[in-house]
Design a protein around this motif. Structure first.
Motif, short mmCIF file in Angstrom:
data_model
loop_
_atom_site.label_atom_id
_atom_site.label_comp_id
_atom_site.label_asym_id
_atom_site.label_seq_id
_atom_site.Cartn_x
_atom_site.Cartn_y
_atom_site.Cartn_z
N PHE A 32 40.11 50.93 35.25
CA PHE A 32 41.23 50.20 34.53
C PHE A 32 40.58 48.92 34.04
CE2 PHE A 32 43.64 52.62 37.55
CZ PHE A 32 44.60 53.17 36.72
N VAL A 33 41.40 48.18 33.10
CA VAL A 33 41.10 47.04 32.52
C VAL A 33 41.96 46.06 33.44
CG1 VAL A 33 41.23 45.33 30.66
CG2 VAL A 33 40.67 47.74 29.99
N THR A 49 42.77 41.15 36.46
CA THR A 49 41.82 41.51 35.19
C THR A 49 40.45 42.08 35.68
OG1 THR A 49 42.98 40.02 33.59
CG2 THR A 49 40.79 41.03 32.98
N PHE A 50 40.10 43.03 35.84
CA PHE A 50 38.89 43.51 36.14
C PHE A 50 37.83 43.12 35.55
CE2 PHE A 50 41.59 47.05 38.10
CZ PHE A 50 41.51 46.80 39.41
N ASN A 74 33.75 45.56 39.19
CA ASN A 74 34.71 45.72 40.21
C ASN A 74 35.09 47.28 40.35
OD1 ASN A 74 36.47 42.93 39.03
ND2 ASN A 74 35.13 43.11 40.92
N ASN A 75 34.71 48.01 41.66
CA ASN A 75 35.20 49.25 41.96
C ASN A 75 36.61 48.97 42.70
OD1 ASN A 75 33.00 50.39 40.79
ND2 ASN A 75 31.88 50.41 42.62
N TYR A 76 36.78 48.15 43.36
CA TYR A 76 38.01 47.80 43.96
C TYR A 76 38.58 46.52 43.61
CZ TYR A 76 36.58 51.66 46.88
OH TYR A 76 36.50 52.77 47.56
N CYS A 77 39.68 46.27 43.68
CA CYS A 77 40.58 45.06 43.21
C CYS A 77 40.41 44.03 44.09
CB CYS A 77 41.98 45.30 42.85
SG CYS A 77 42.99 43.65 42.44
N GLN A 120 42.93 47.61 45.97
CA GLN A 120 43.37 49.04 45.45
C GLN A 120 42.05 49.42 44.69
OE1 GLN A 120 47.08 50.36 43.96
NE2 GLN A 120 46.32 50.61 41.91
N GLU A 121 41.50 50.76 44.91
CA GLU A 121 40.57 51.08 44.02
C GLU A 121 40.65 51.27 42.60
OE1 GLU A 121 37.68 55.04 44.46
OE2 GLU A 121 39.64 55.20 45.22
N ASN A 122 39.75 50.72 42.00
CA ASN A 122 39.70 50.79 40.31
C ASN A 122 39.32 52.29 39.98
OD1 ASN A 122 39.78 50.35 37.92
ND2 ASN A 122 37.78 48.94 37.93
N HIS A 123 40.23 53.03 39.90
CA HIS A 123 39.91 54.46 39.60
C HIS A 123 41.06 55.03 39.08
CE1 HIS A 123 37.92 58.31 39.47
NE2 HIS A 123 38.56 58.82 40.38
#
Length: 304
Positions: free
Chosen positions: A8-9, A17-18, A22-25, A30-33
């Motif tokens: 996600f962006v 804002t990733f 960043n694979n996790y926030c 929370q997982e960035n997936h």
């Protein structure tokens, strides 16, 4: 195999804002997936991440079967990324194992008592049915009086009462054959899970001079029991296809040979020393297995 992420962006949970790395926030964890994808992609990810459907699982299975002790040695040396973790492999194989047992071999767990036998004989041979019931009654009376004589004064009926309660529990357990099989299978699966760390402790005692951590012995036990599950599962399926074949002796022989070479590979002792330790290790293991199995059956009956 690295996980392919659909990033996600912004974090959909907290709005952070990733950055690309960043694979996790960093804010909420929370997982960035992105999981909002077609079912096909979710199924592929399930097999890839939990069952190791890819070449890693096939490679692990190959070494488990063909090279006794190899996976344990790799794990103990820290070379783990190329193989399925031991416990995940055990859980995956055990699911197939107990399913195979439940479908094809659970009928062997059914026990018949004298009452059901006599009932079947009533229509075909009344005299034989009467003899069975008489023998059963006499046997229970002898056990009851013996128990009473040893536990209390002559004439005490405590033994008869306890024996009758156990007998009633046993008969109740046998009334529903399907429920009895399912209860036994459930308890046996738990028994094997208890036996696995206990076998690791046996190895810890016999190889304590090597000053290894208990976890190393536990991983050996996990890999060994996983192989045994595979072997028994194959034997069951072989007997289904060829009913006249008996595989019990072969399962015992192959398991013993596999254990010998696995011990030799992992613990680096001579063939003679390994063989000398295999005998007491195997004896203690088999005695423990027998005690646990009898205990499991007893608990299954008493809790029915």
């Amino acid at each position: 195999m690295a996980k392919r992420r659909r990033k996600f962006v912004q974090c959909p949970n907290c709005g952070y804002t990733f950055e690309e790395v960043n694979n996790y926030c960093p804010n909420c964890g929370q997982e960035n997936h992105d999981l909002n994808v077609p079912v096909k992609h979710l199924v592929e990810e399930f097999f890839e991440s939990t069952l190791h459907y890819d070449t890693k699982f096939l490679r692990t299975l190959k070494y488990l079967i063909t090279r006794p002790g190899y996976l344990t040695e790799k794990f103990n040396r820290g070379q783990r990324a190329s193989y399925v973790p031991p416990f995940r492999l055990y859980v995956f194989i055990s699911l197939f194992f107990f399913t195979t047992v439940a479908v094809f071999a659970s009928k062997n767990l059914v026990m018949s008592d004298t009452t059901s036998a006599s009932e079947r004989l009533k229509t075909t041979d009344p005299e034989a049915a009467a003899r069975i019931l008489q023998a059963d009654s006499l046997a229970r009376m002898r056990v009851g009086f013996t128990f009473g004589d040893t536990a209390a004064a002559p004439g005490d009926t405590t033994g008869l009462i306890i024996n009758e309660e156990v007998d009633n529990k046993f008969r109740s357990f046998l009334e529903n054959e399907e429920q009895a099989r399912q209860r036994l299978l459930k308890n046996i699966s738990f028994m094997m899970f208890v036996l696995m760390p206990f076998f690791g402790f046996i190895l810890y005692l016999f190889y304590r001079s090597q000053r290894r951590n208990y976890v190393e012995h536990l991983m050996f036990s996990v890999h060994f029991h996983t192989f045994v599950f595979l072997l028994i599962m194959f034997a069951i399926l072989l007997e289904v296809v060829f009913p006249r074949i008996s595989t019990e002796e072969w399962v015992f022989l192959i398991s013993t040979v596999y254990l010998f070479f696995a011990l030799r590979y992992v613990y680096k002792e001579s063939y003679l020393v390994t063989a000398a330790k295999l005998l007491p290790v195997g004896f203690v293991y088999l005695v423990s297995l027998a005690i646990l199995f009898v205990t499991t059956v007893g608990i299954s009956v008493l809790l029915s």
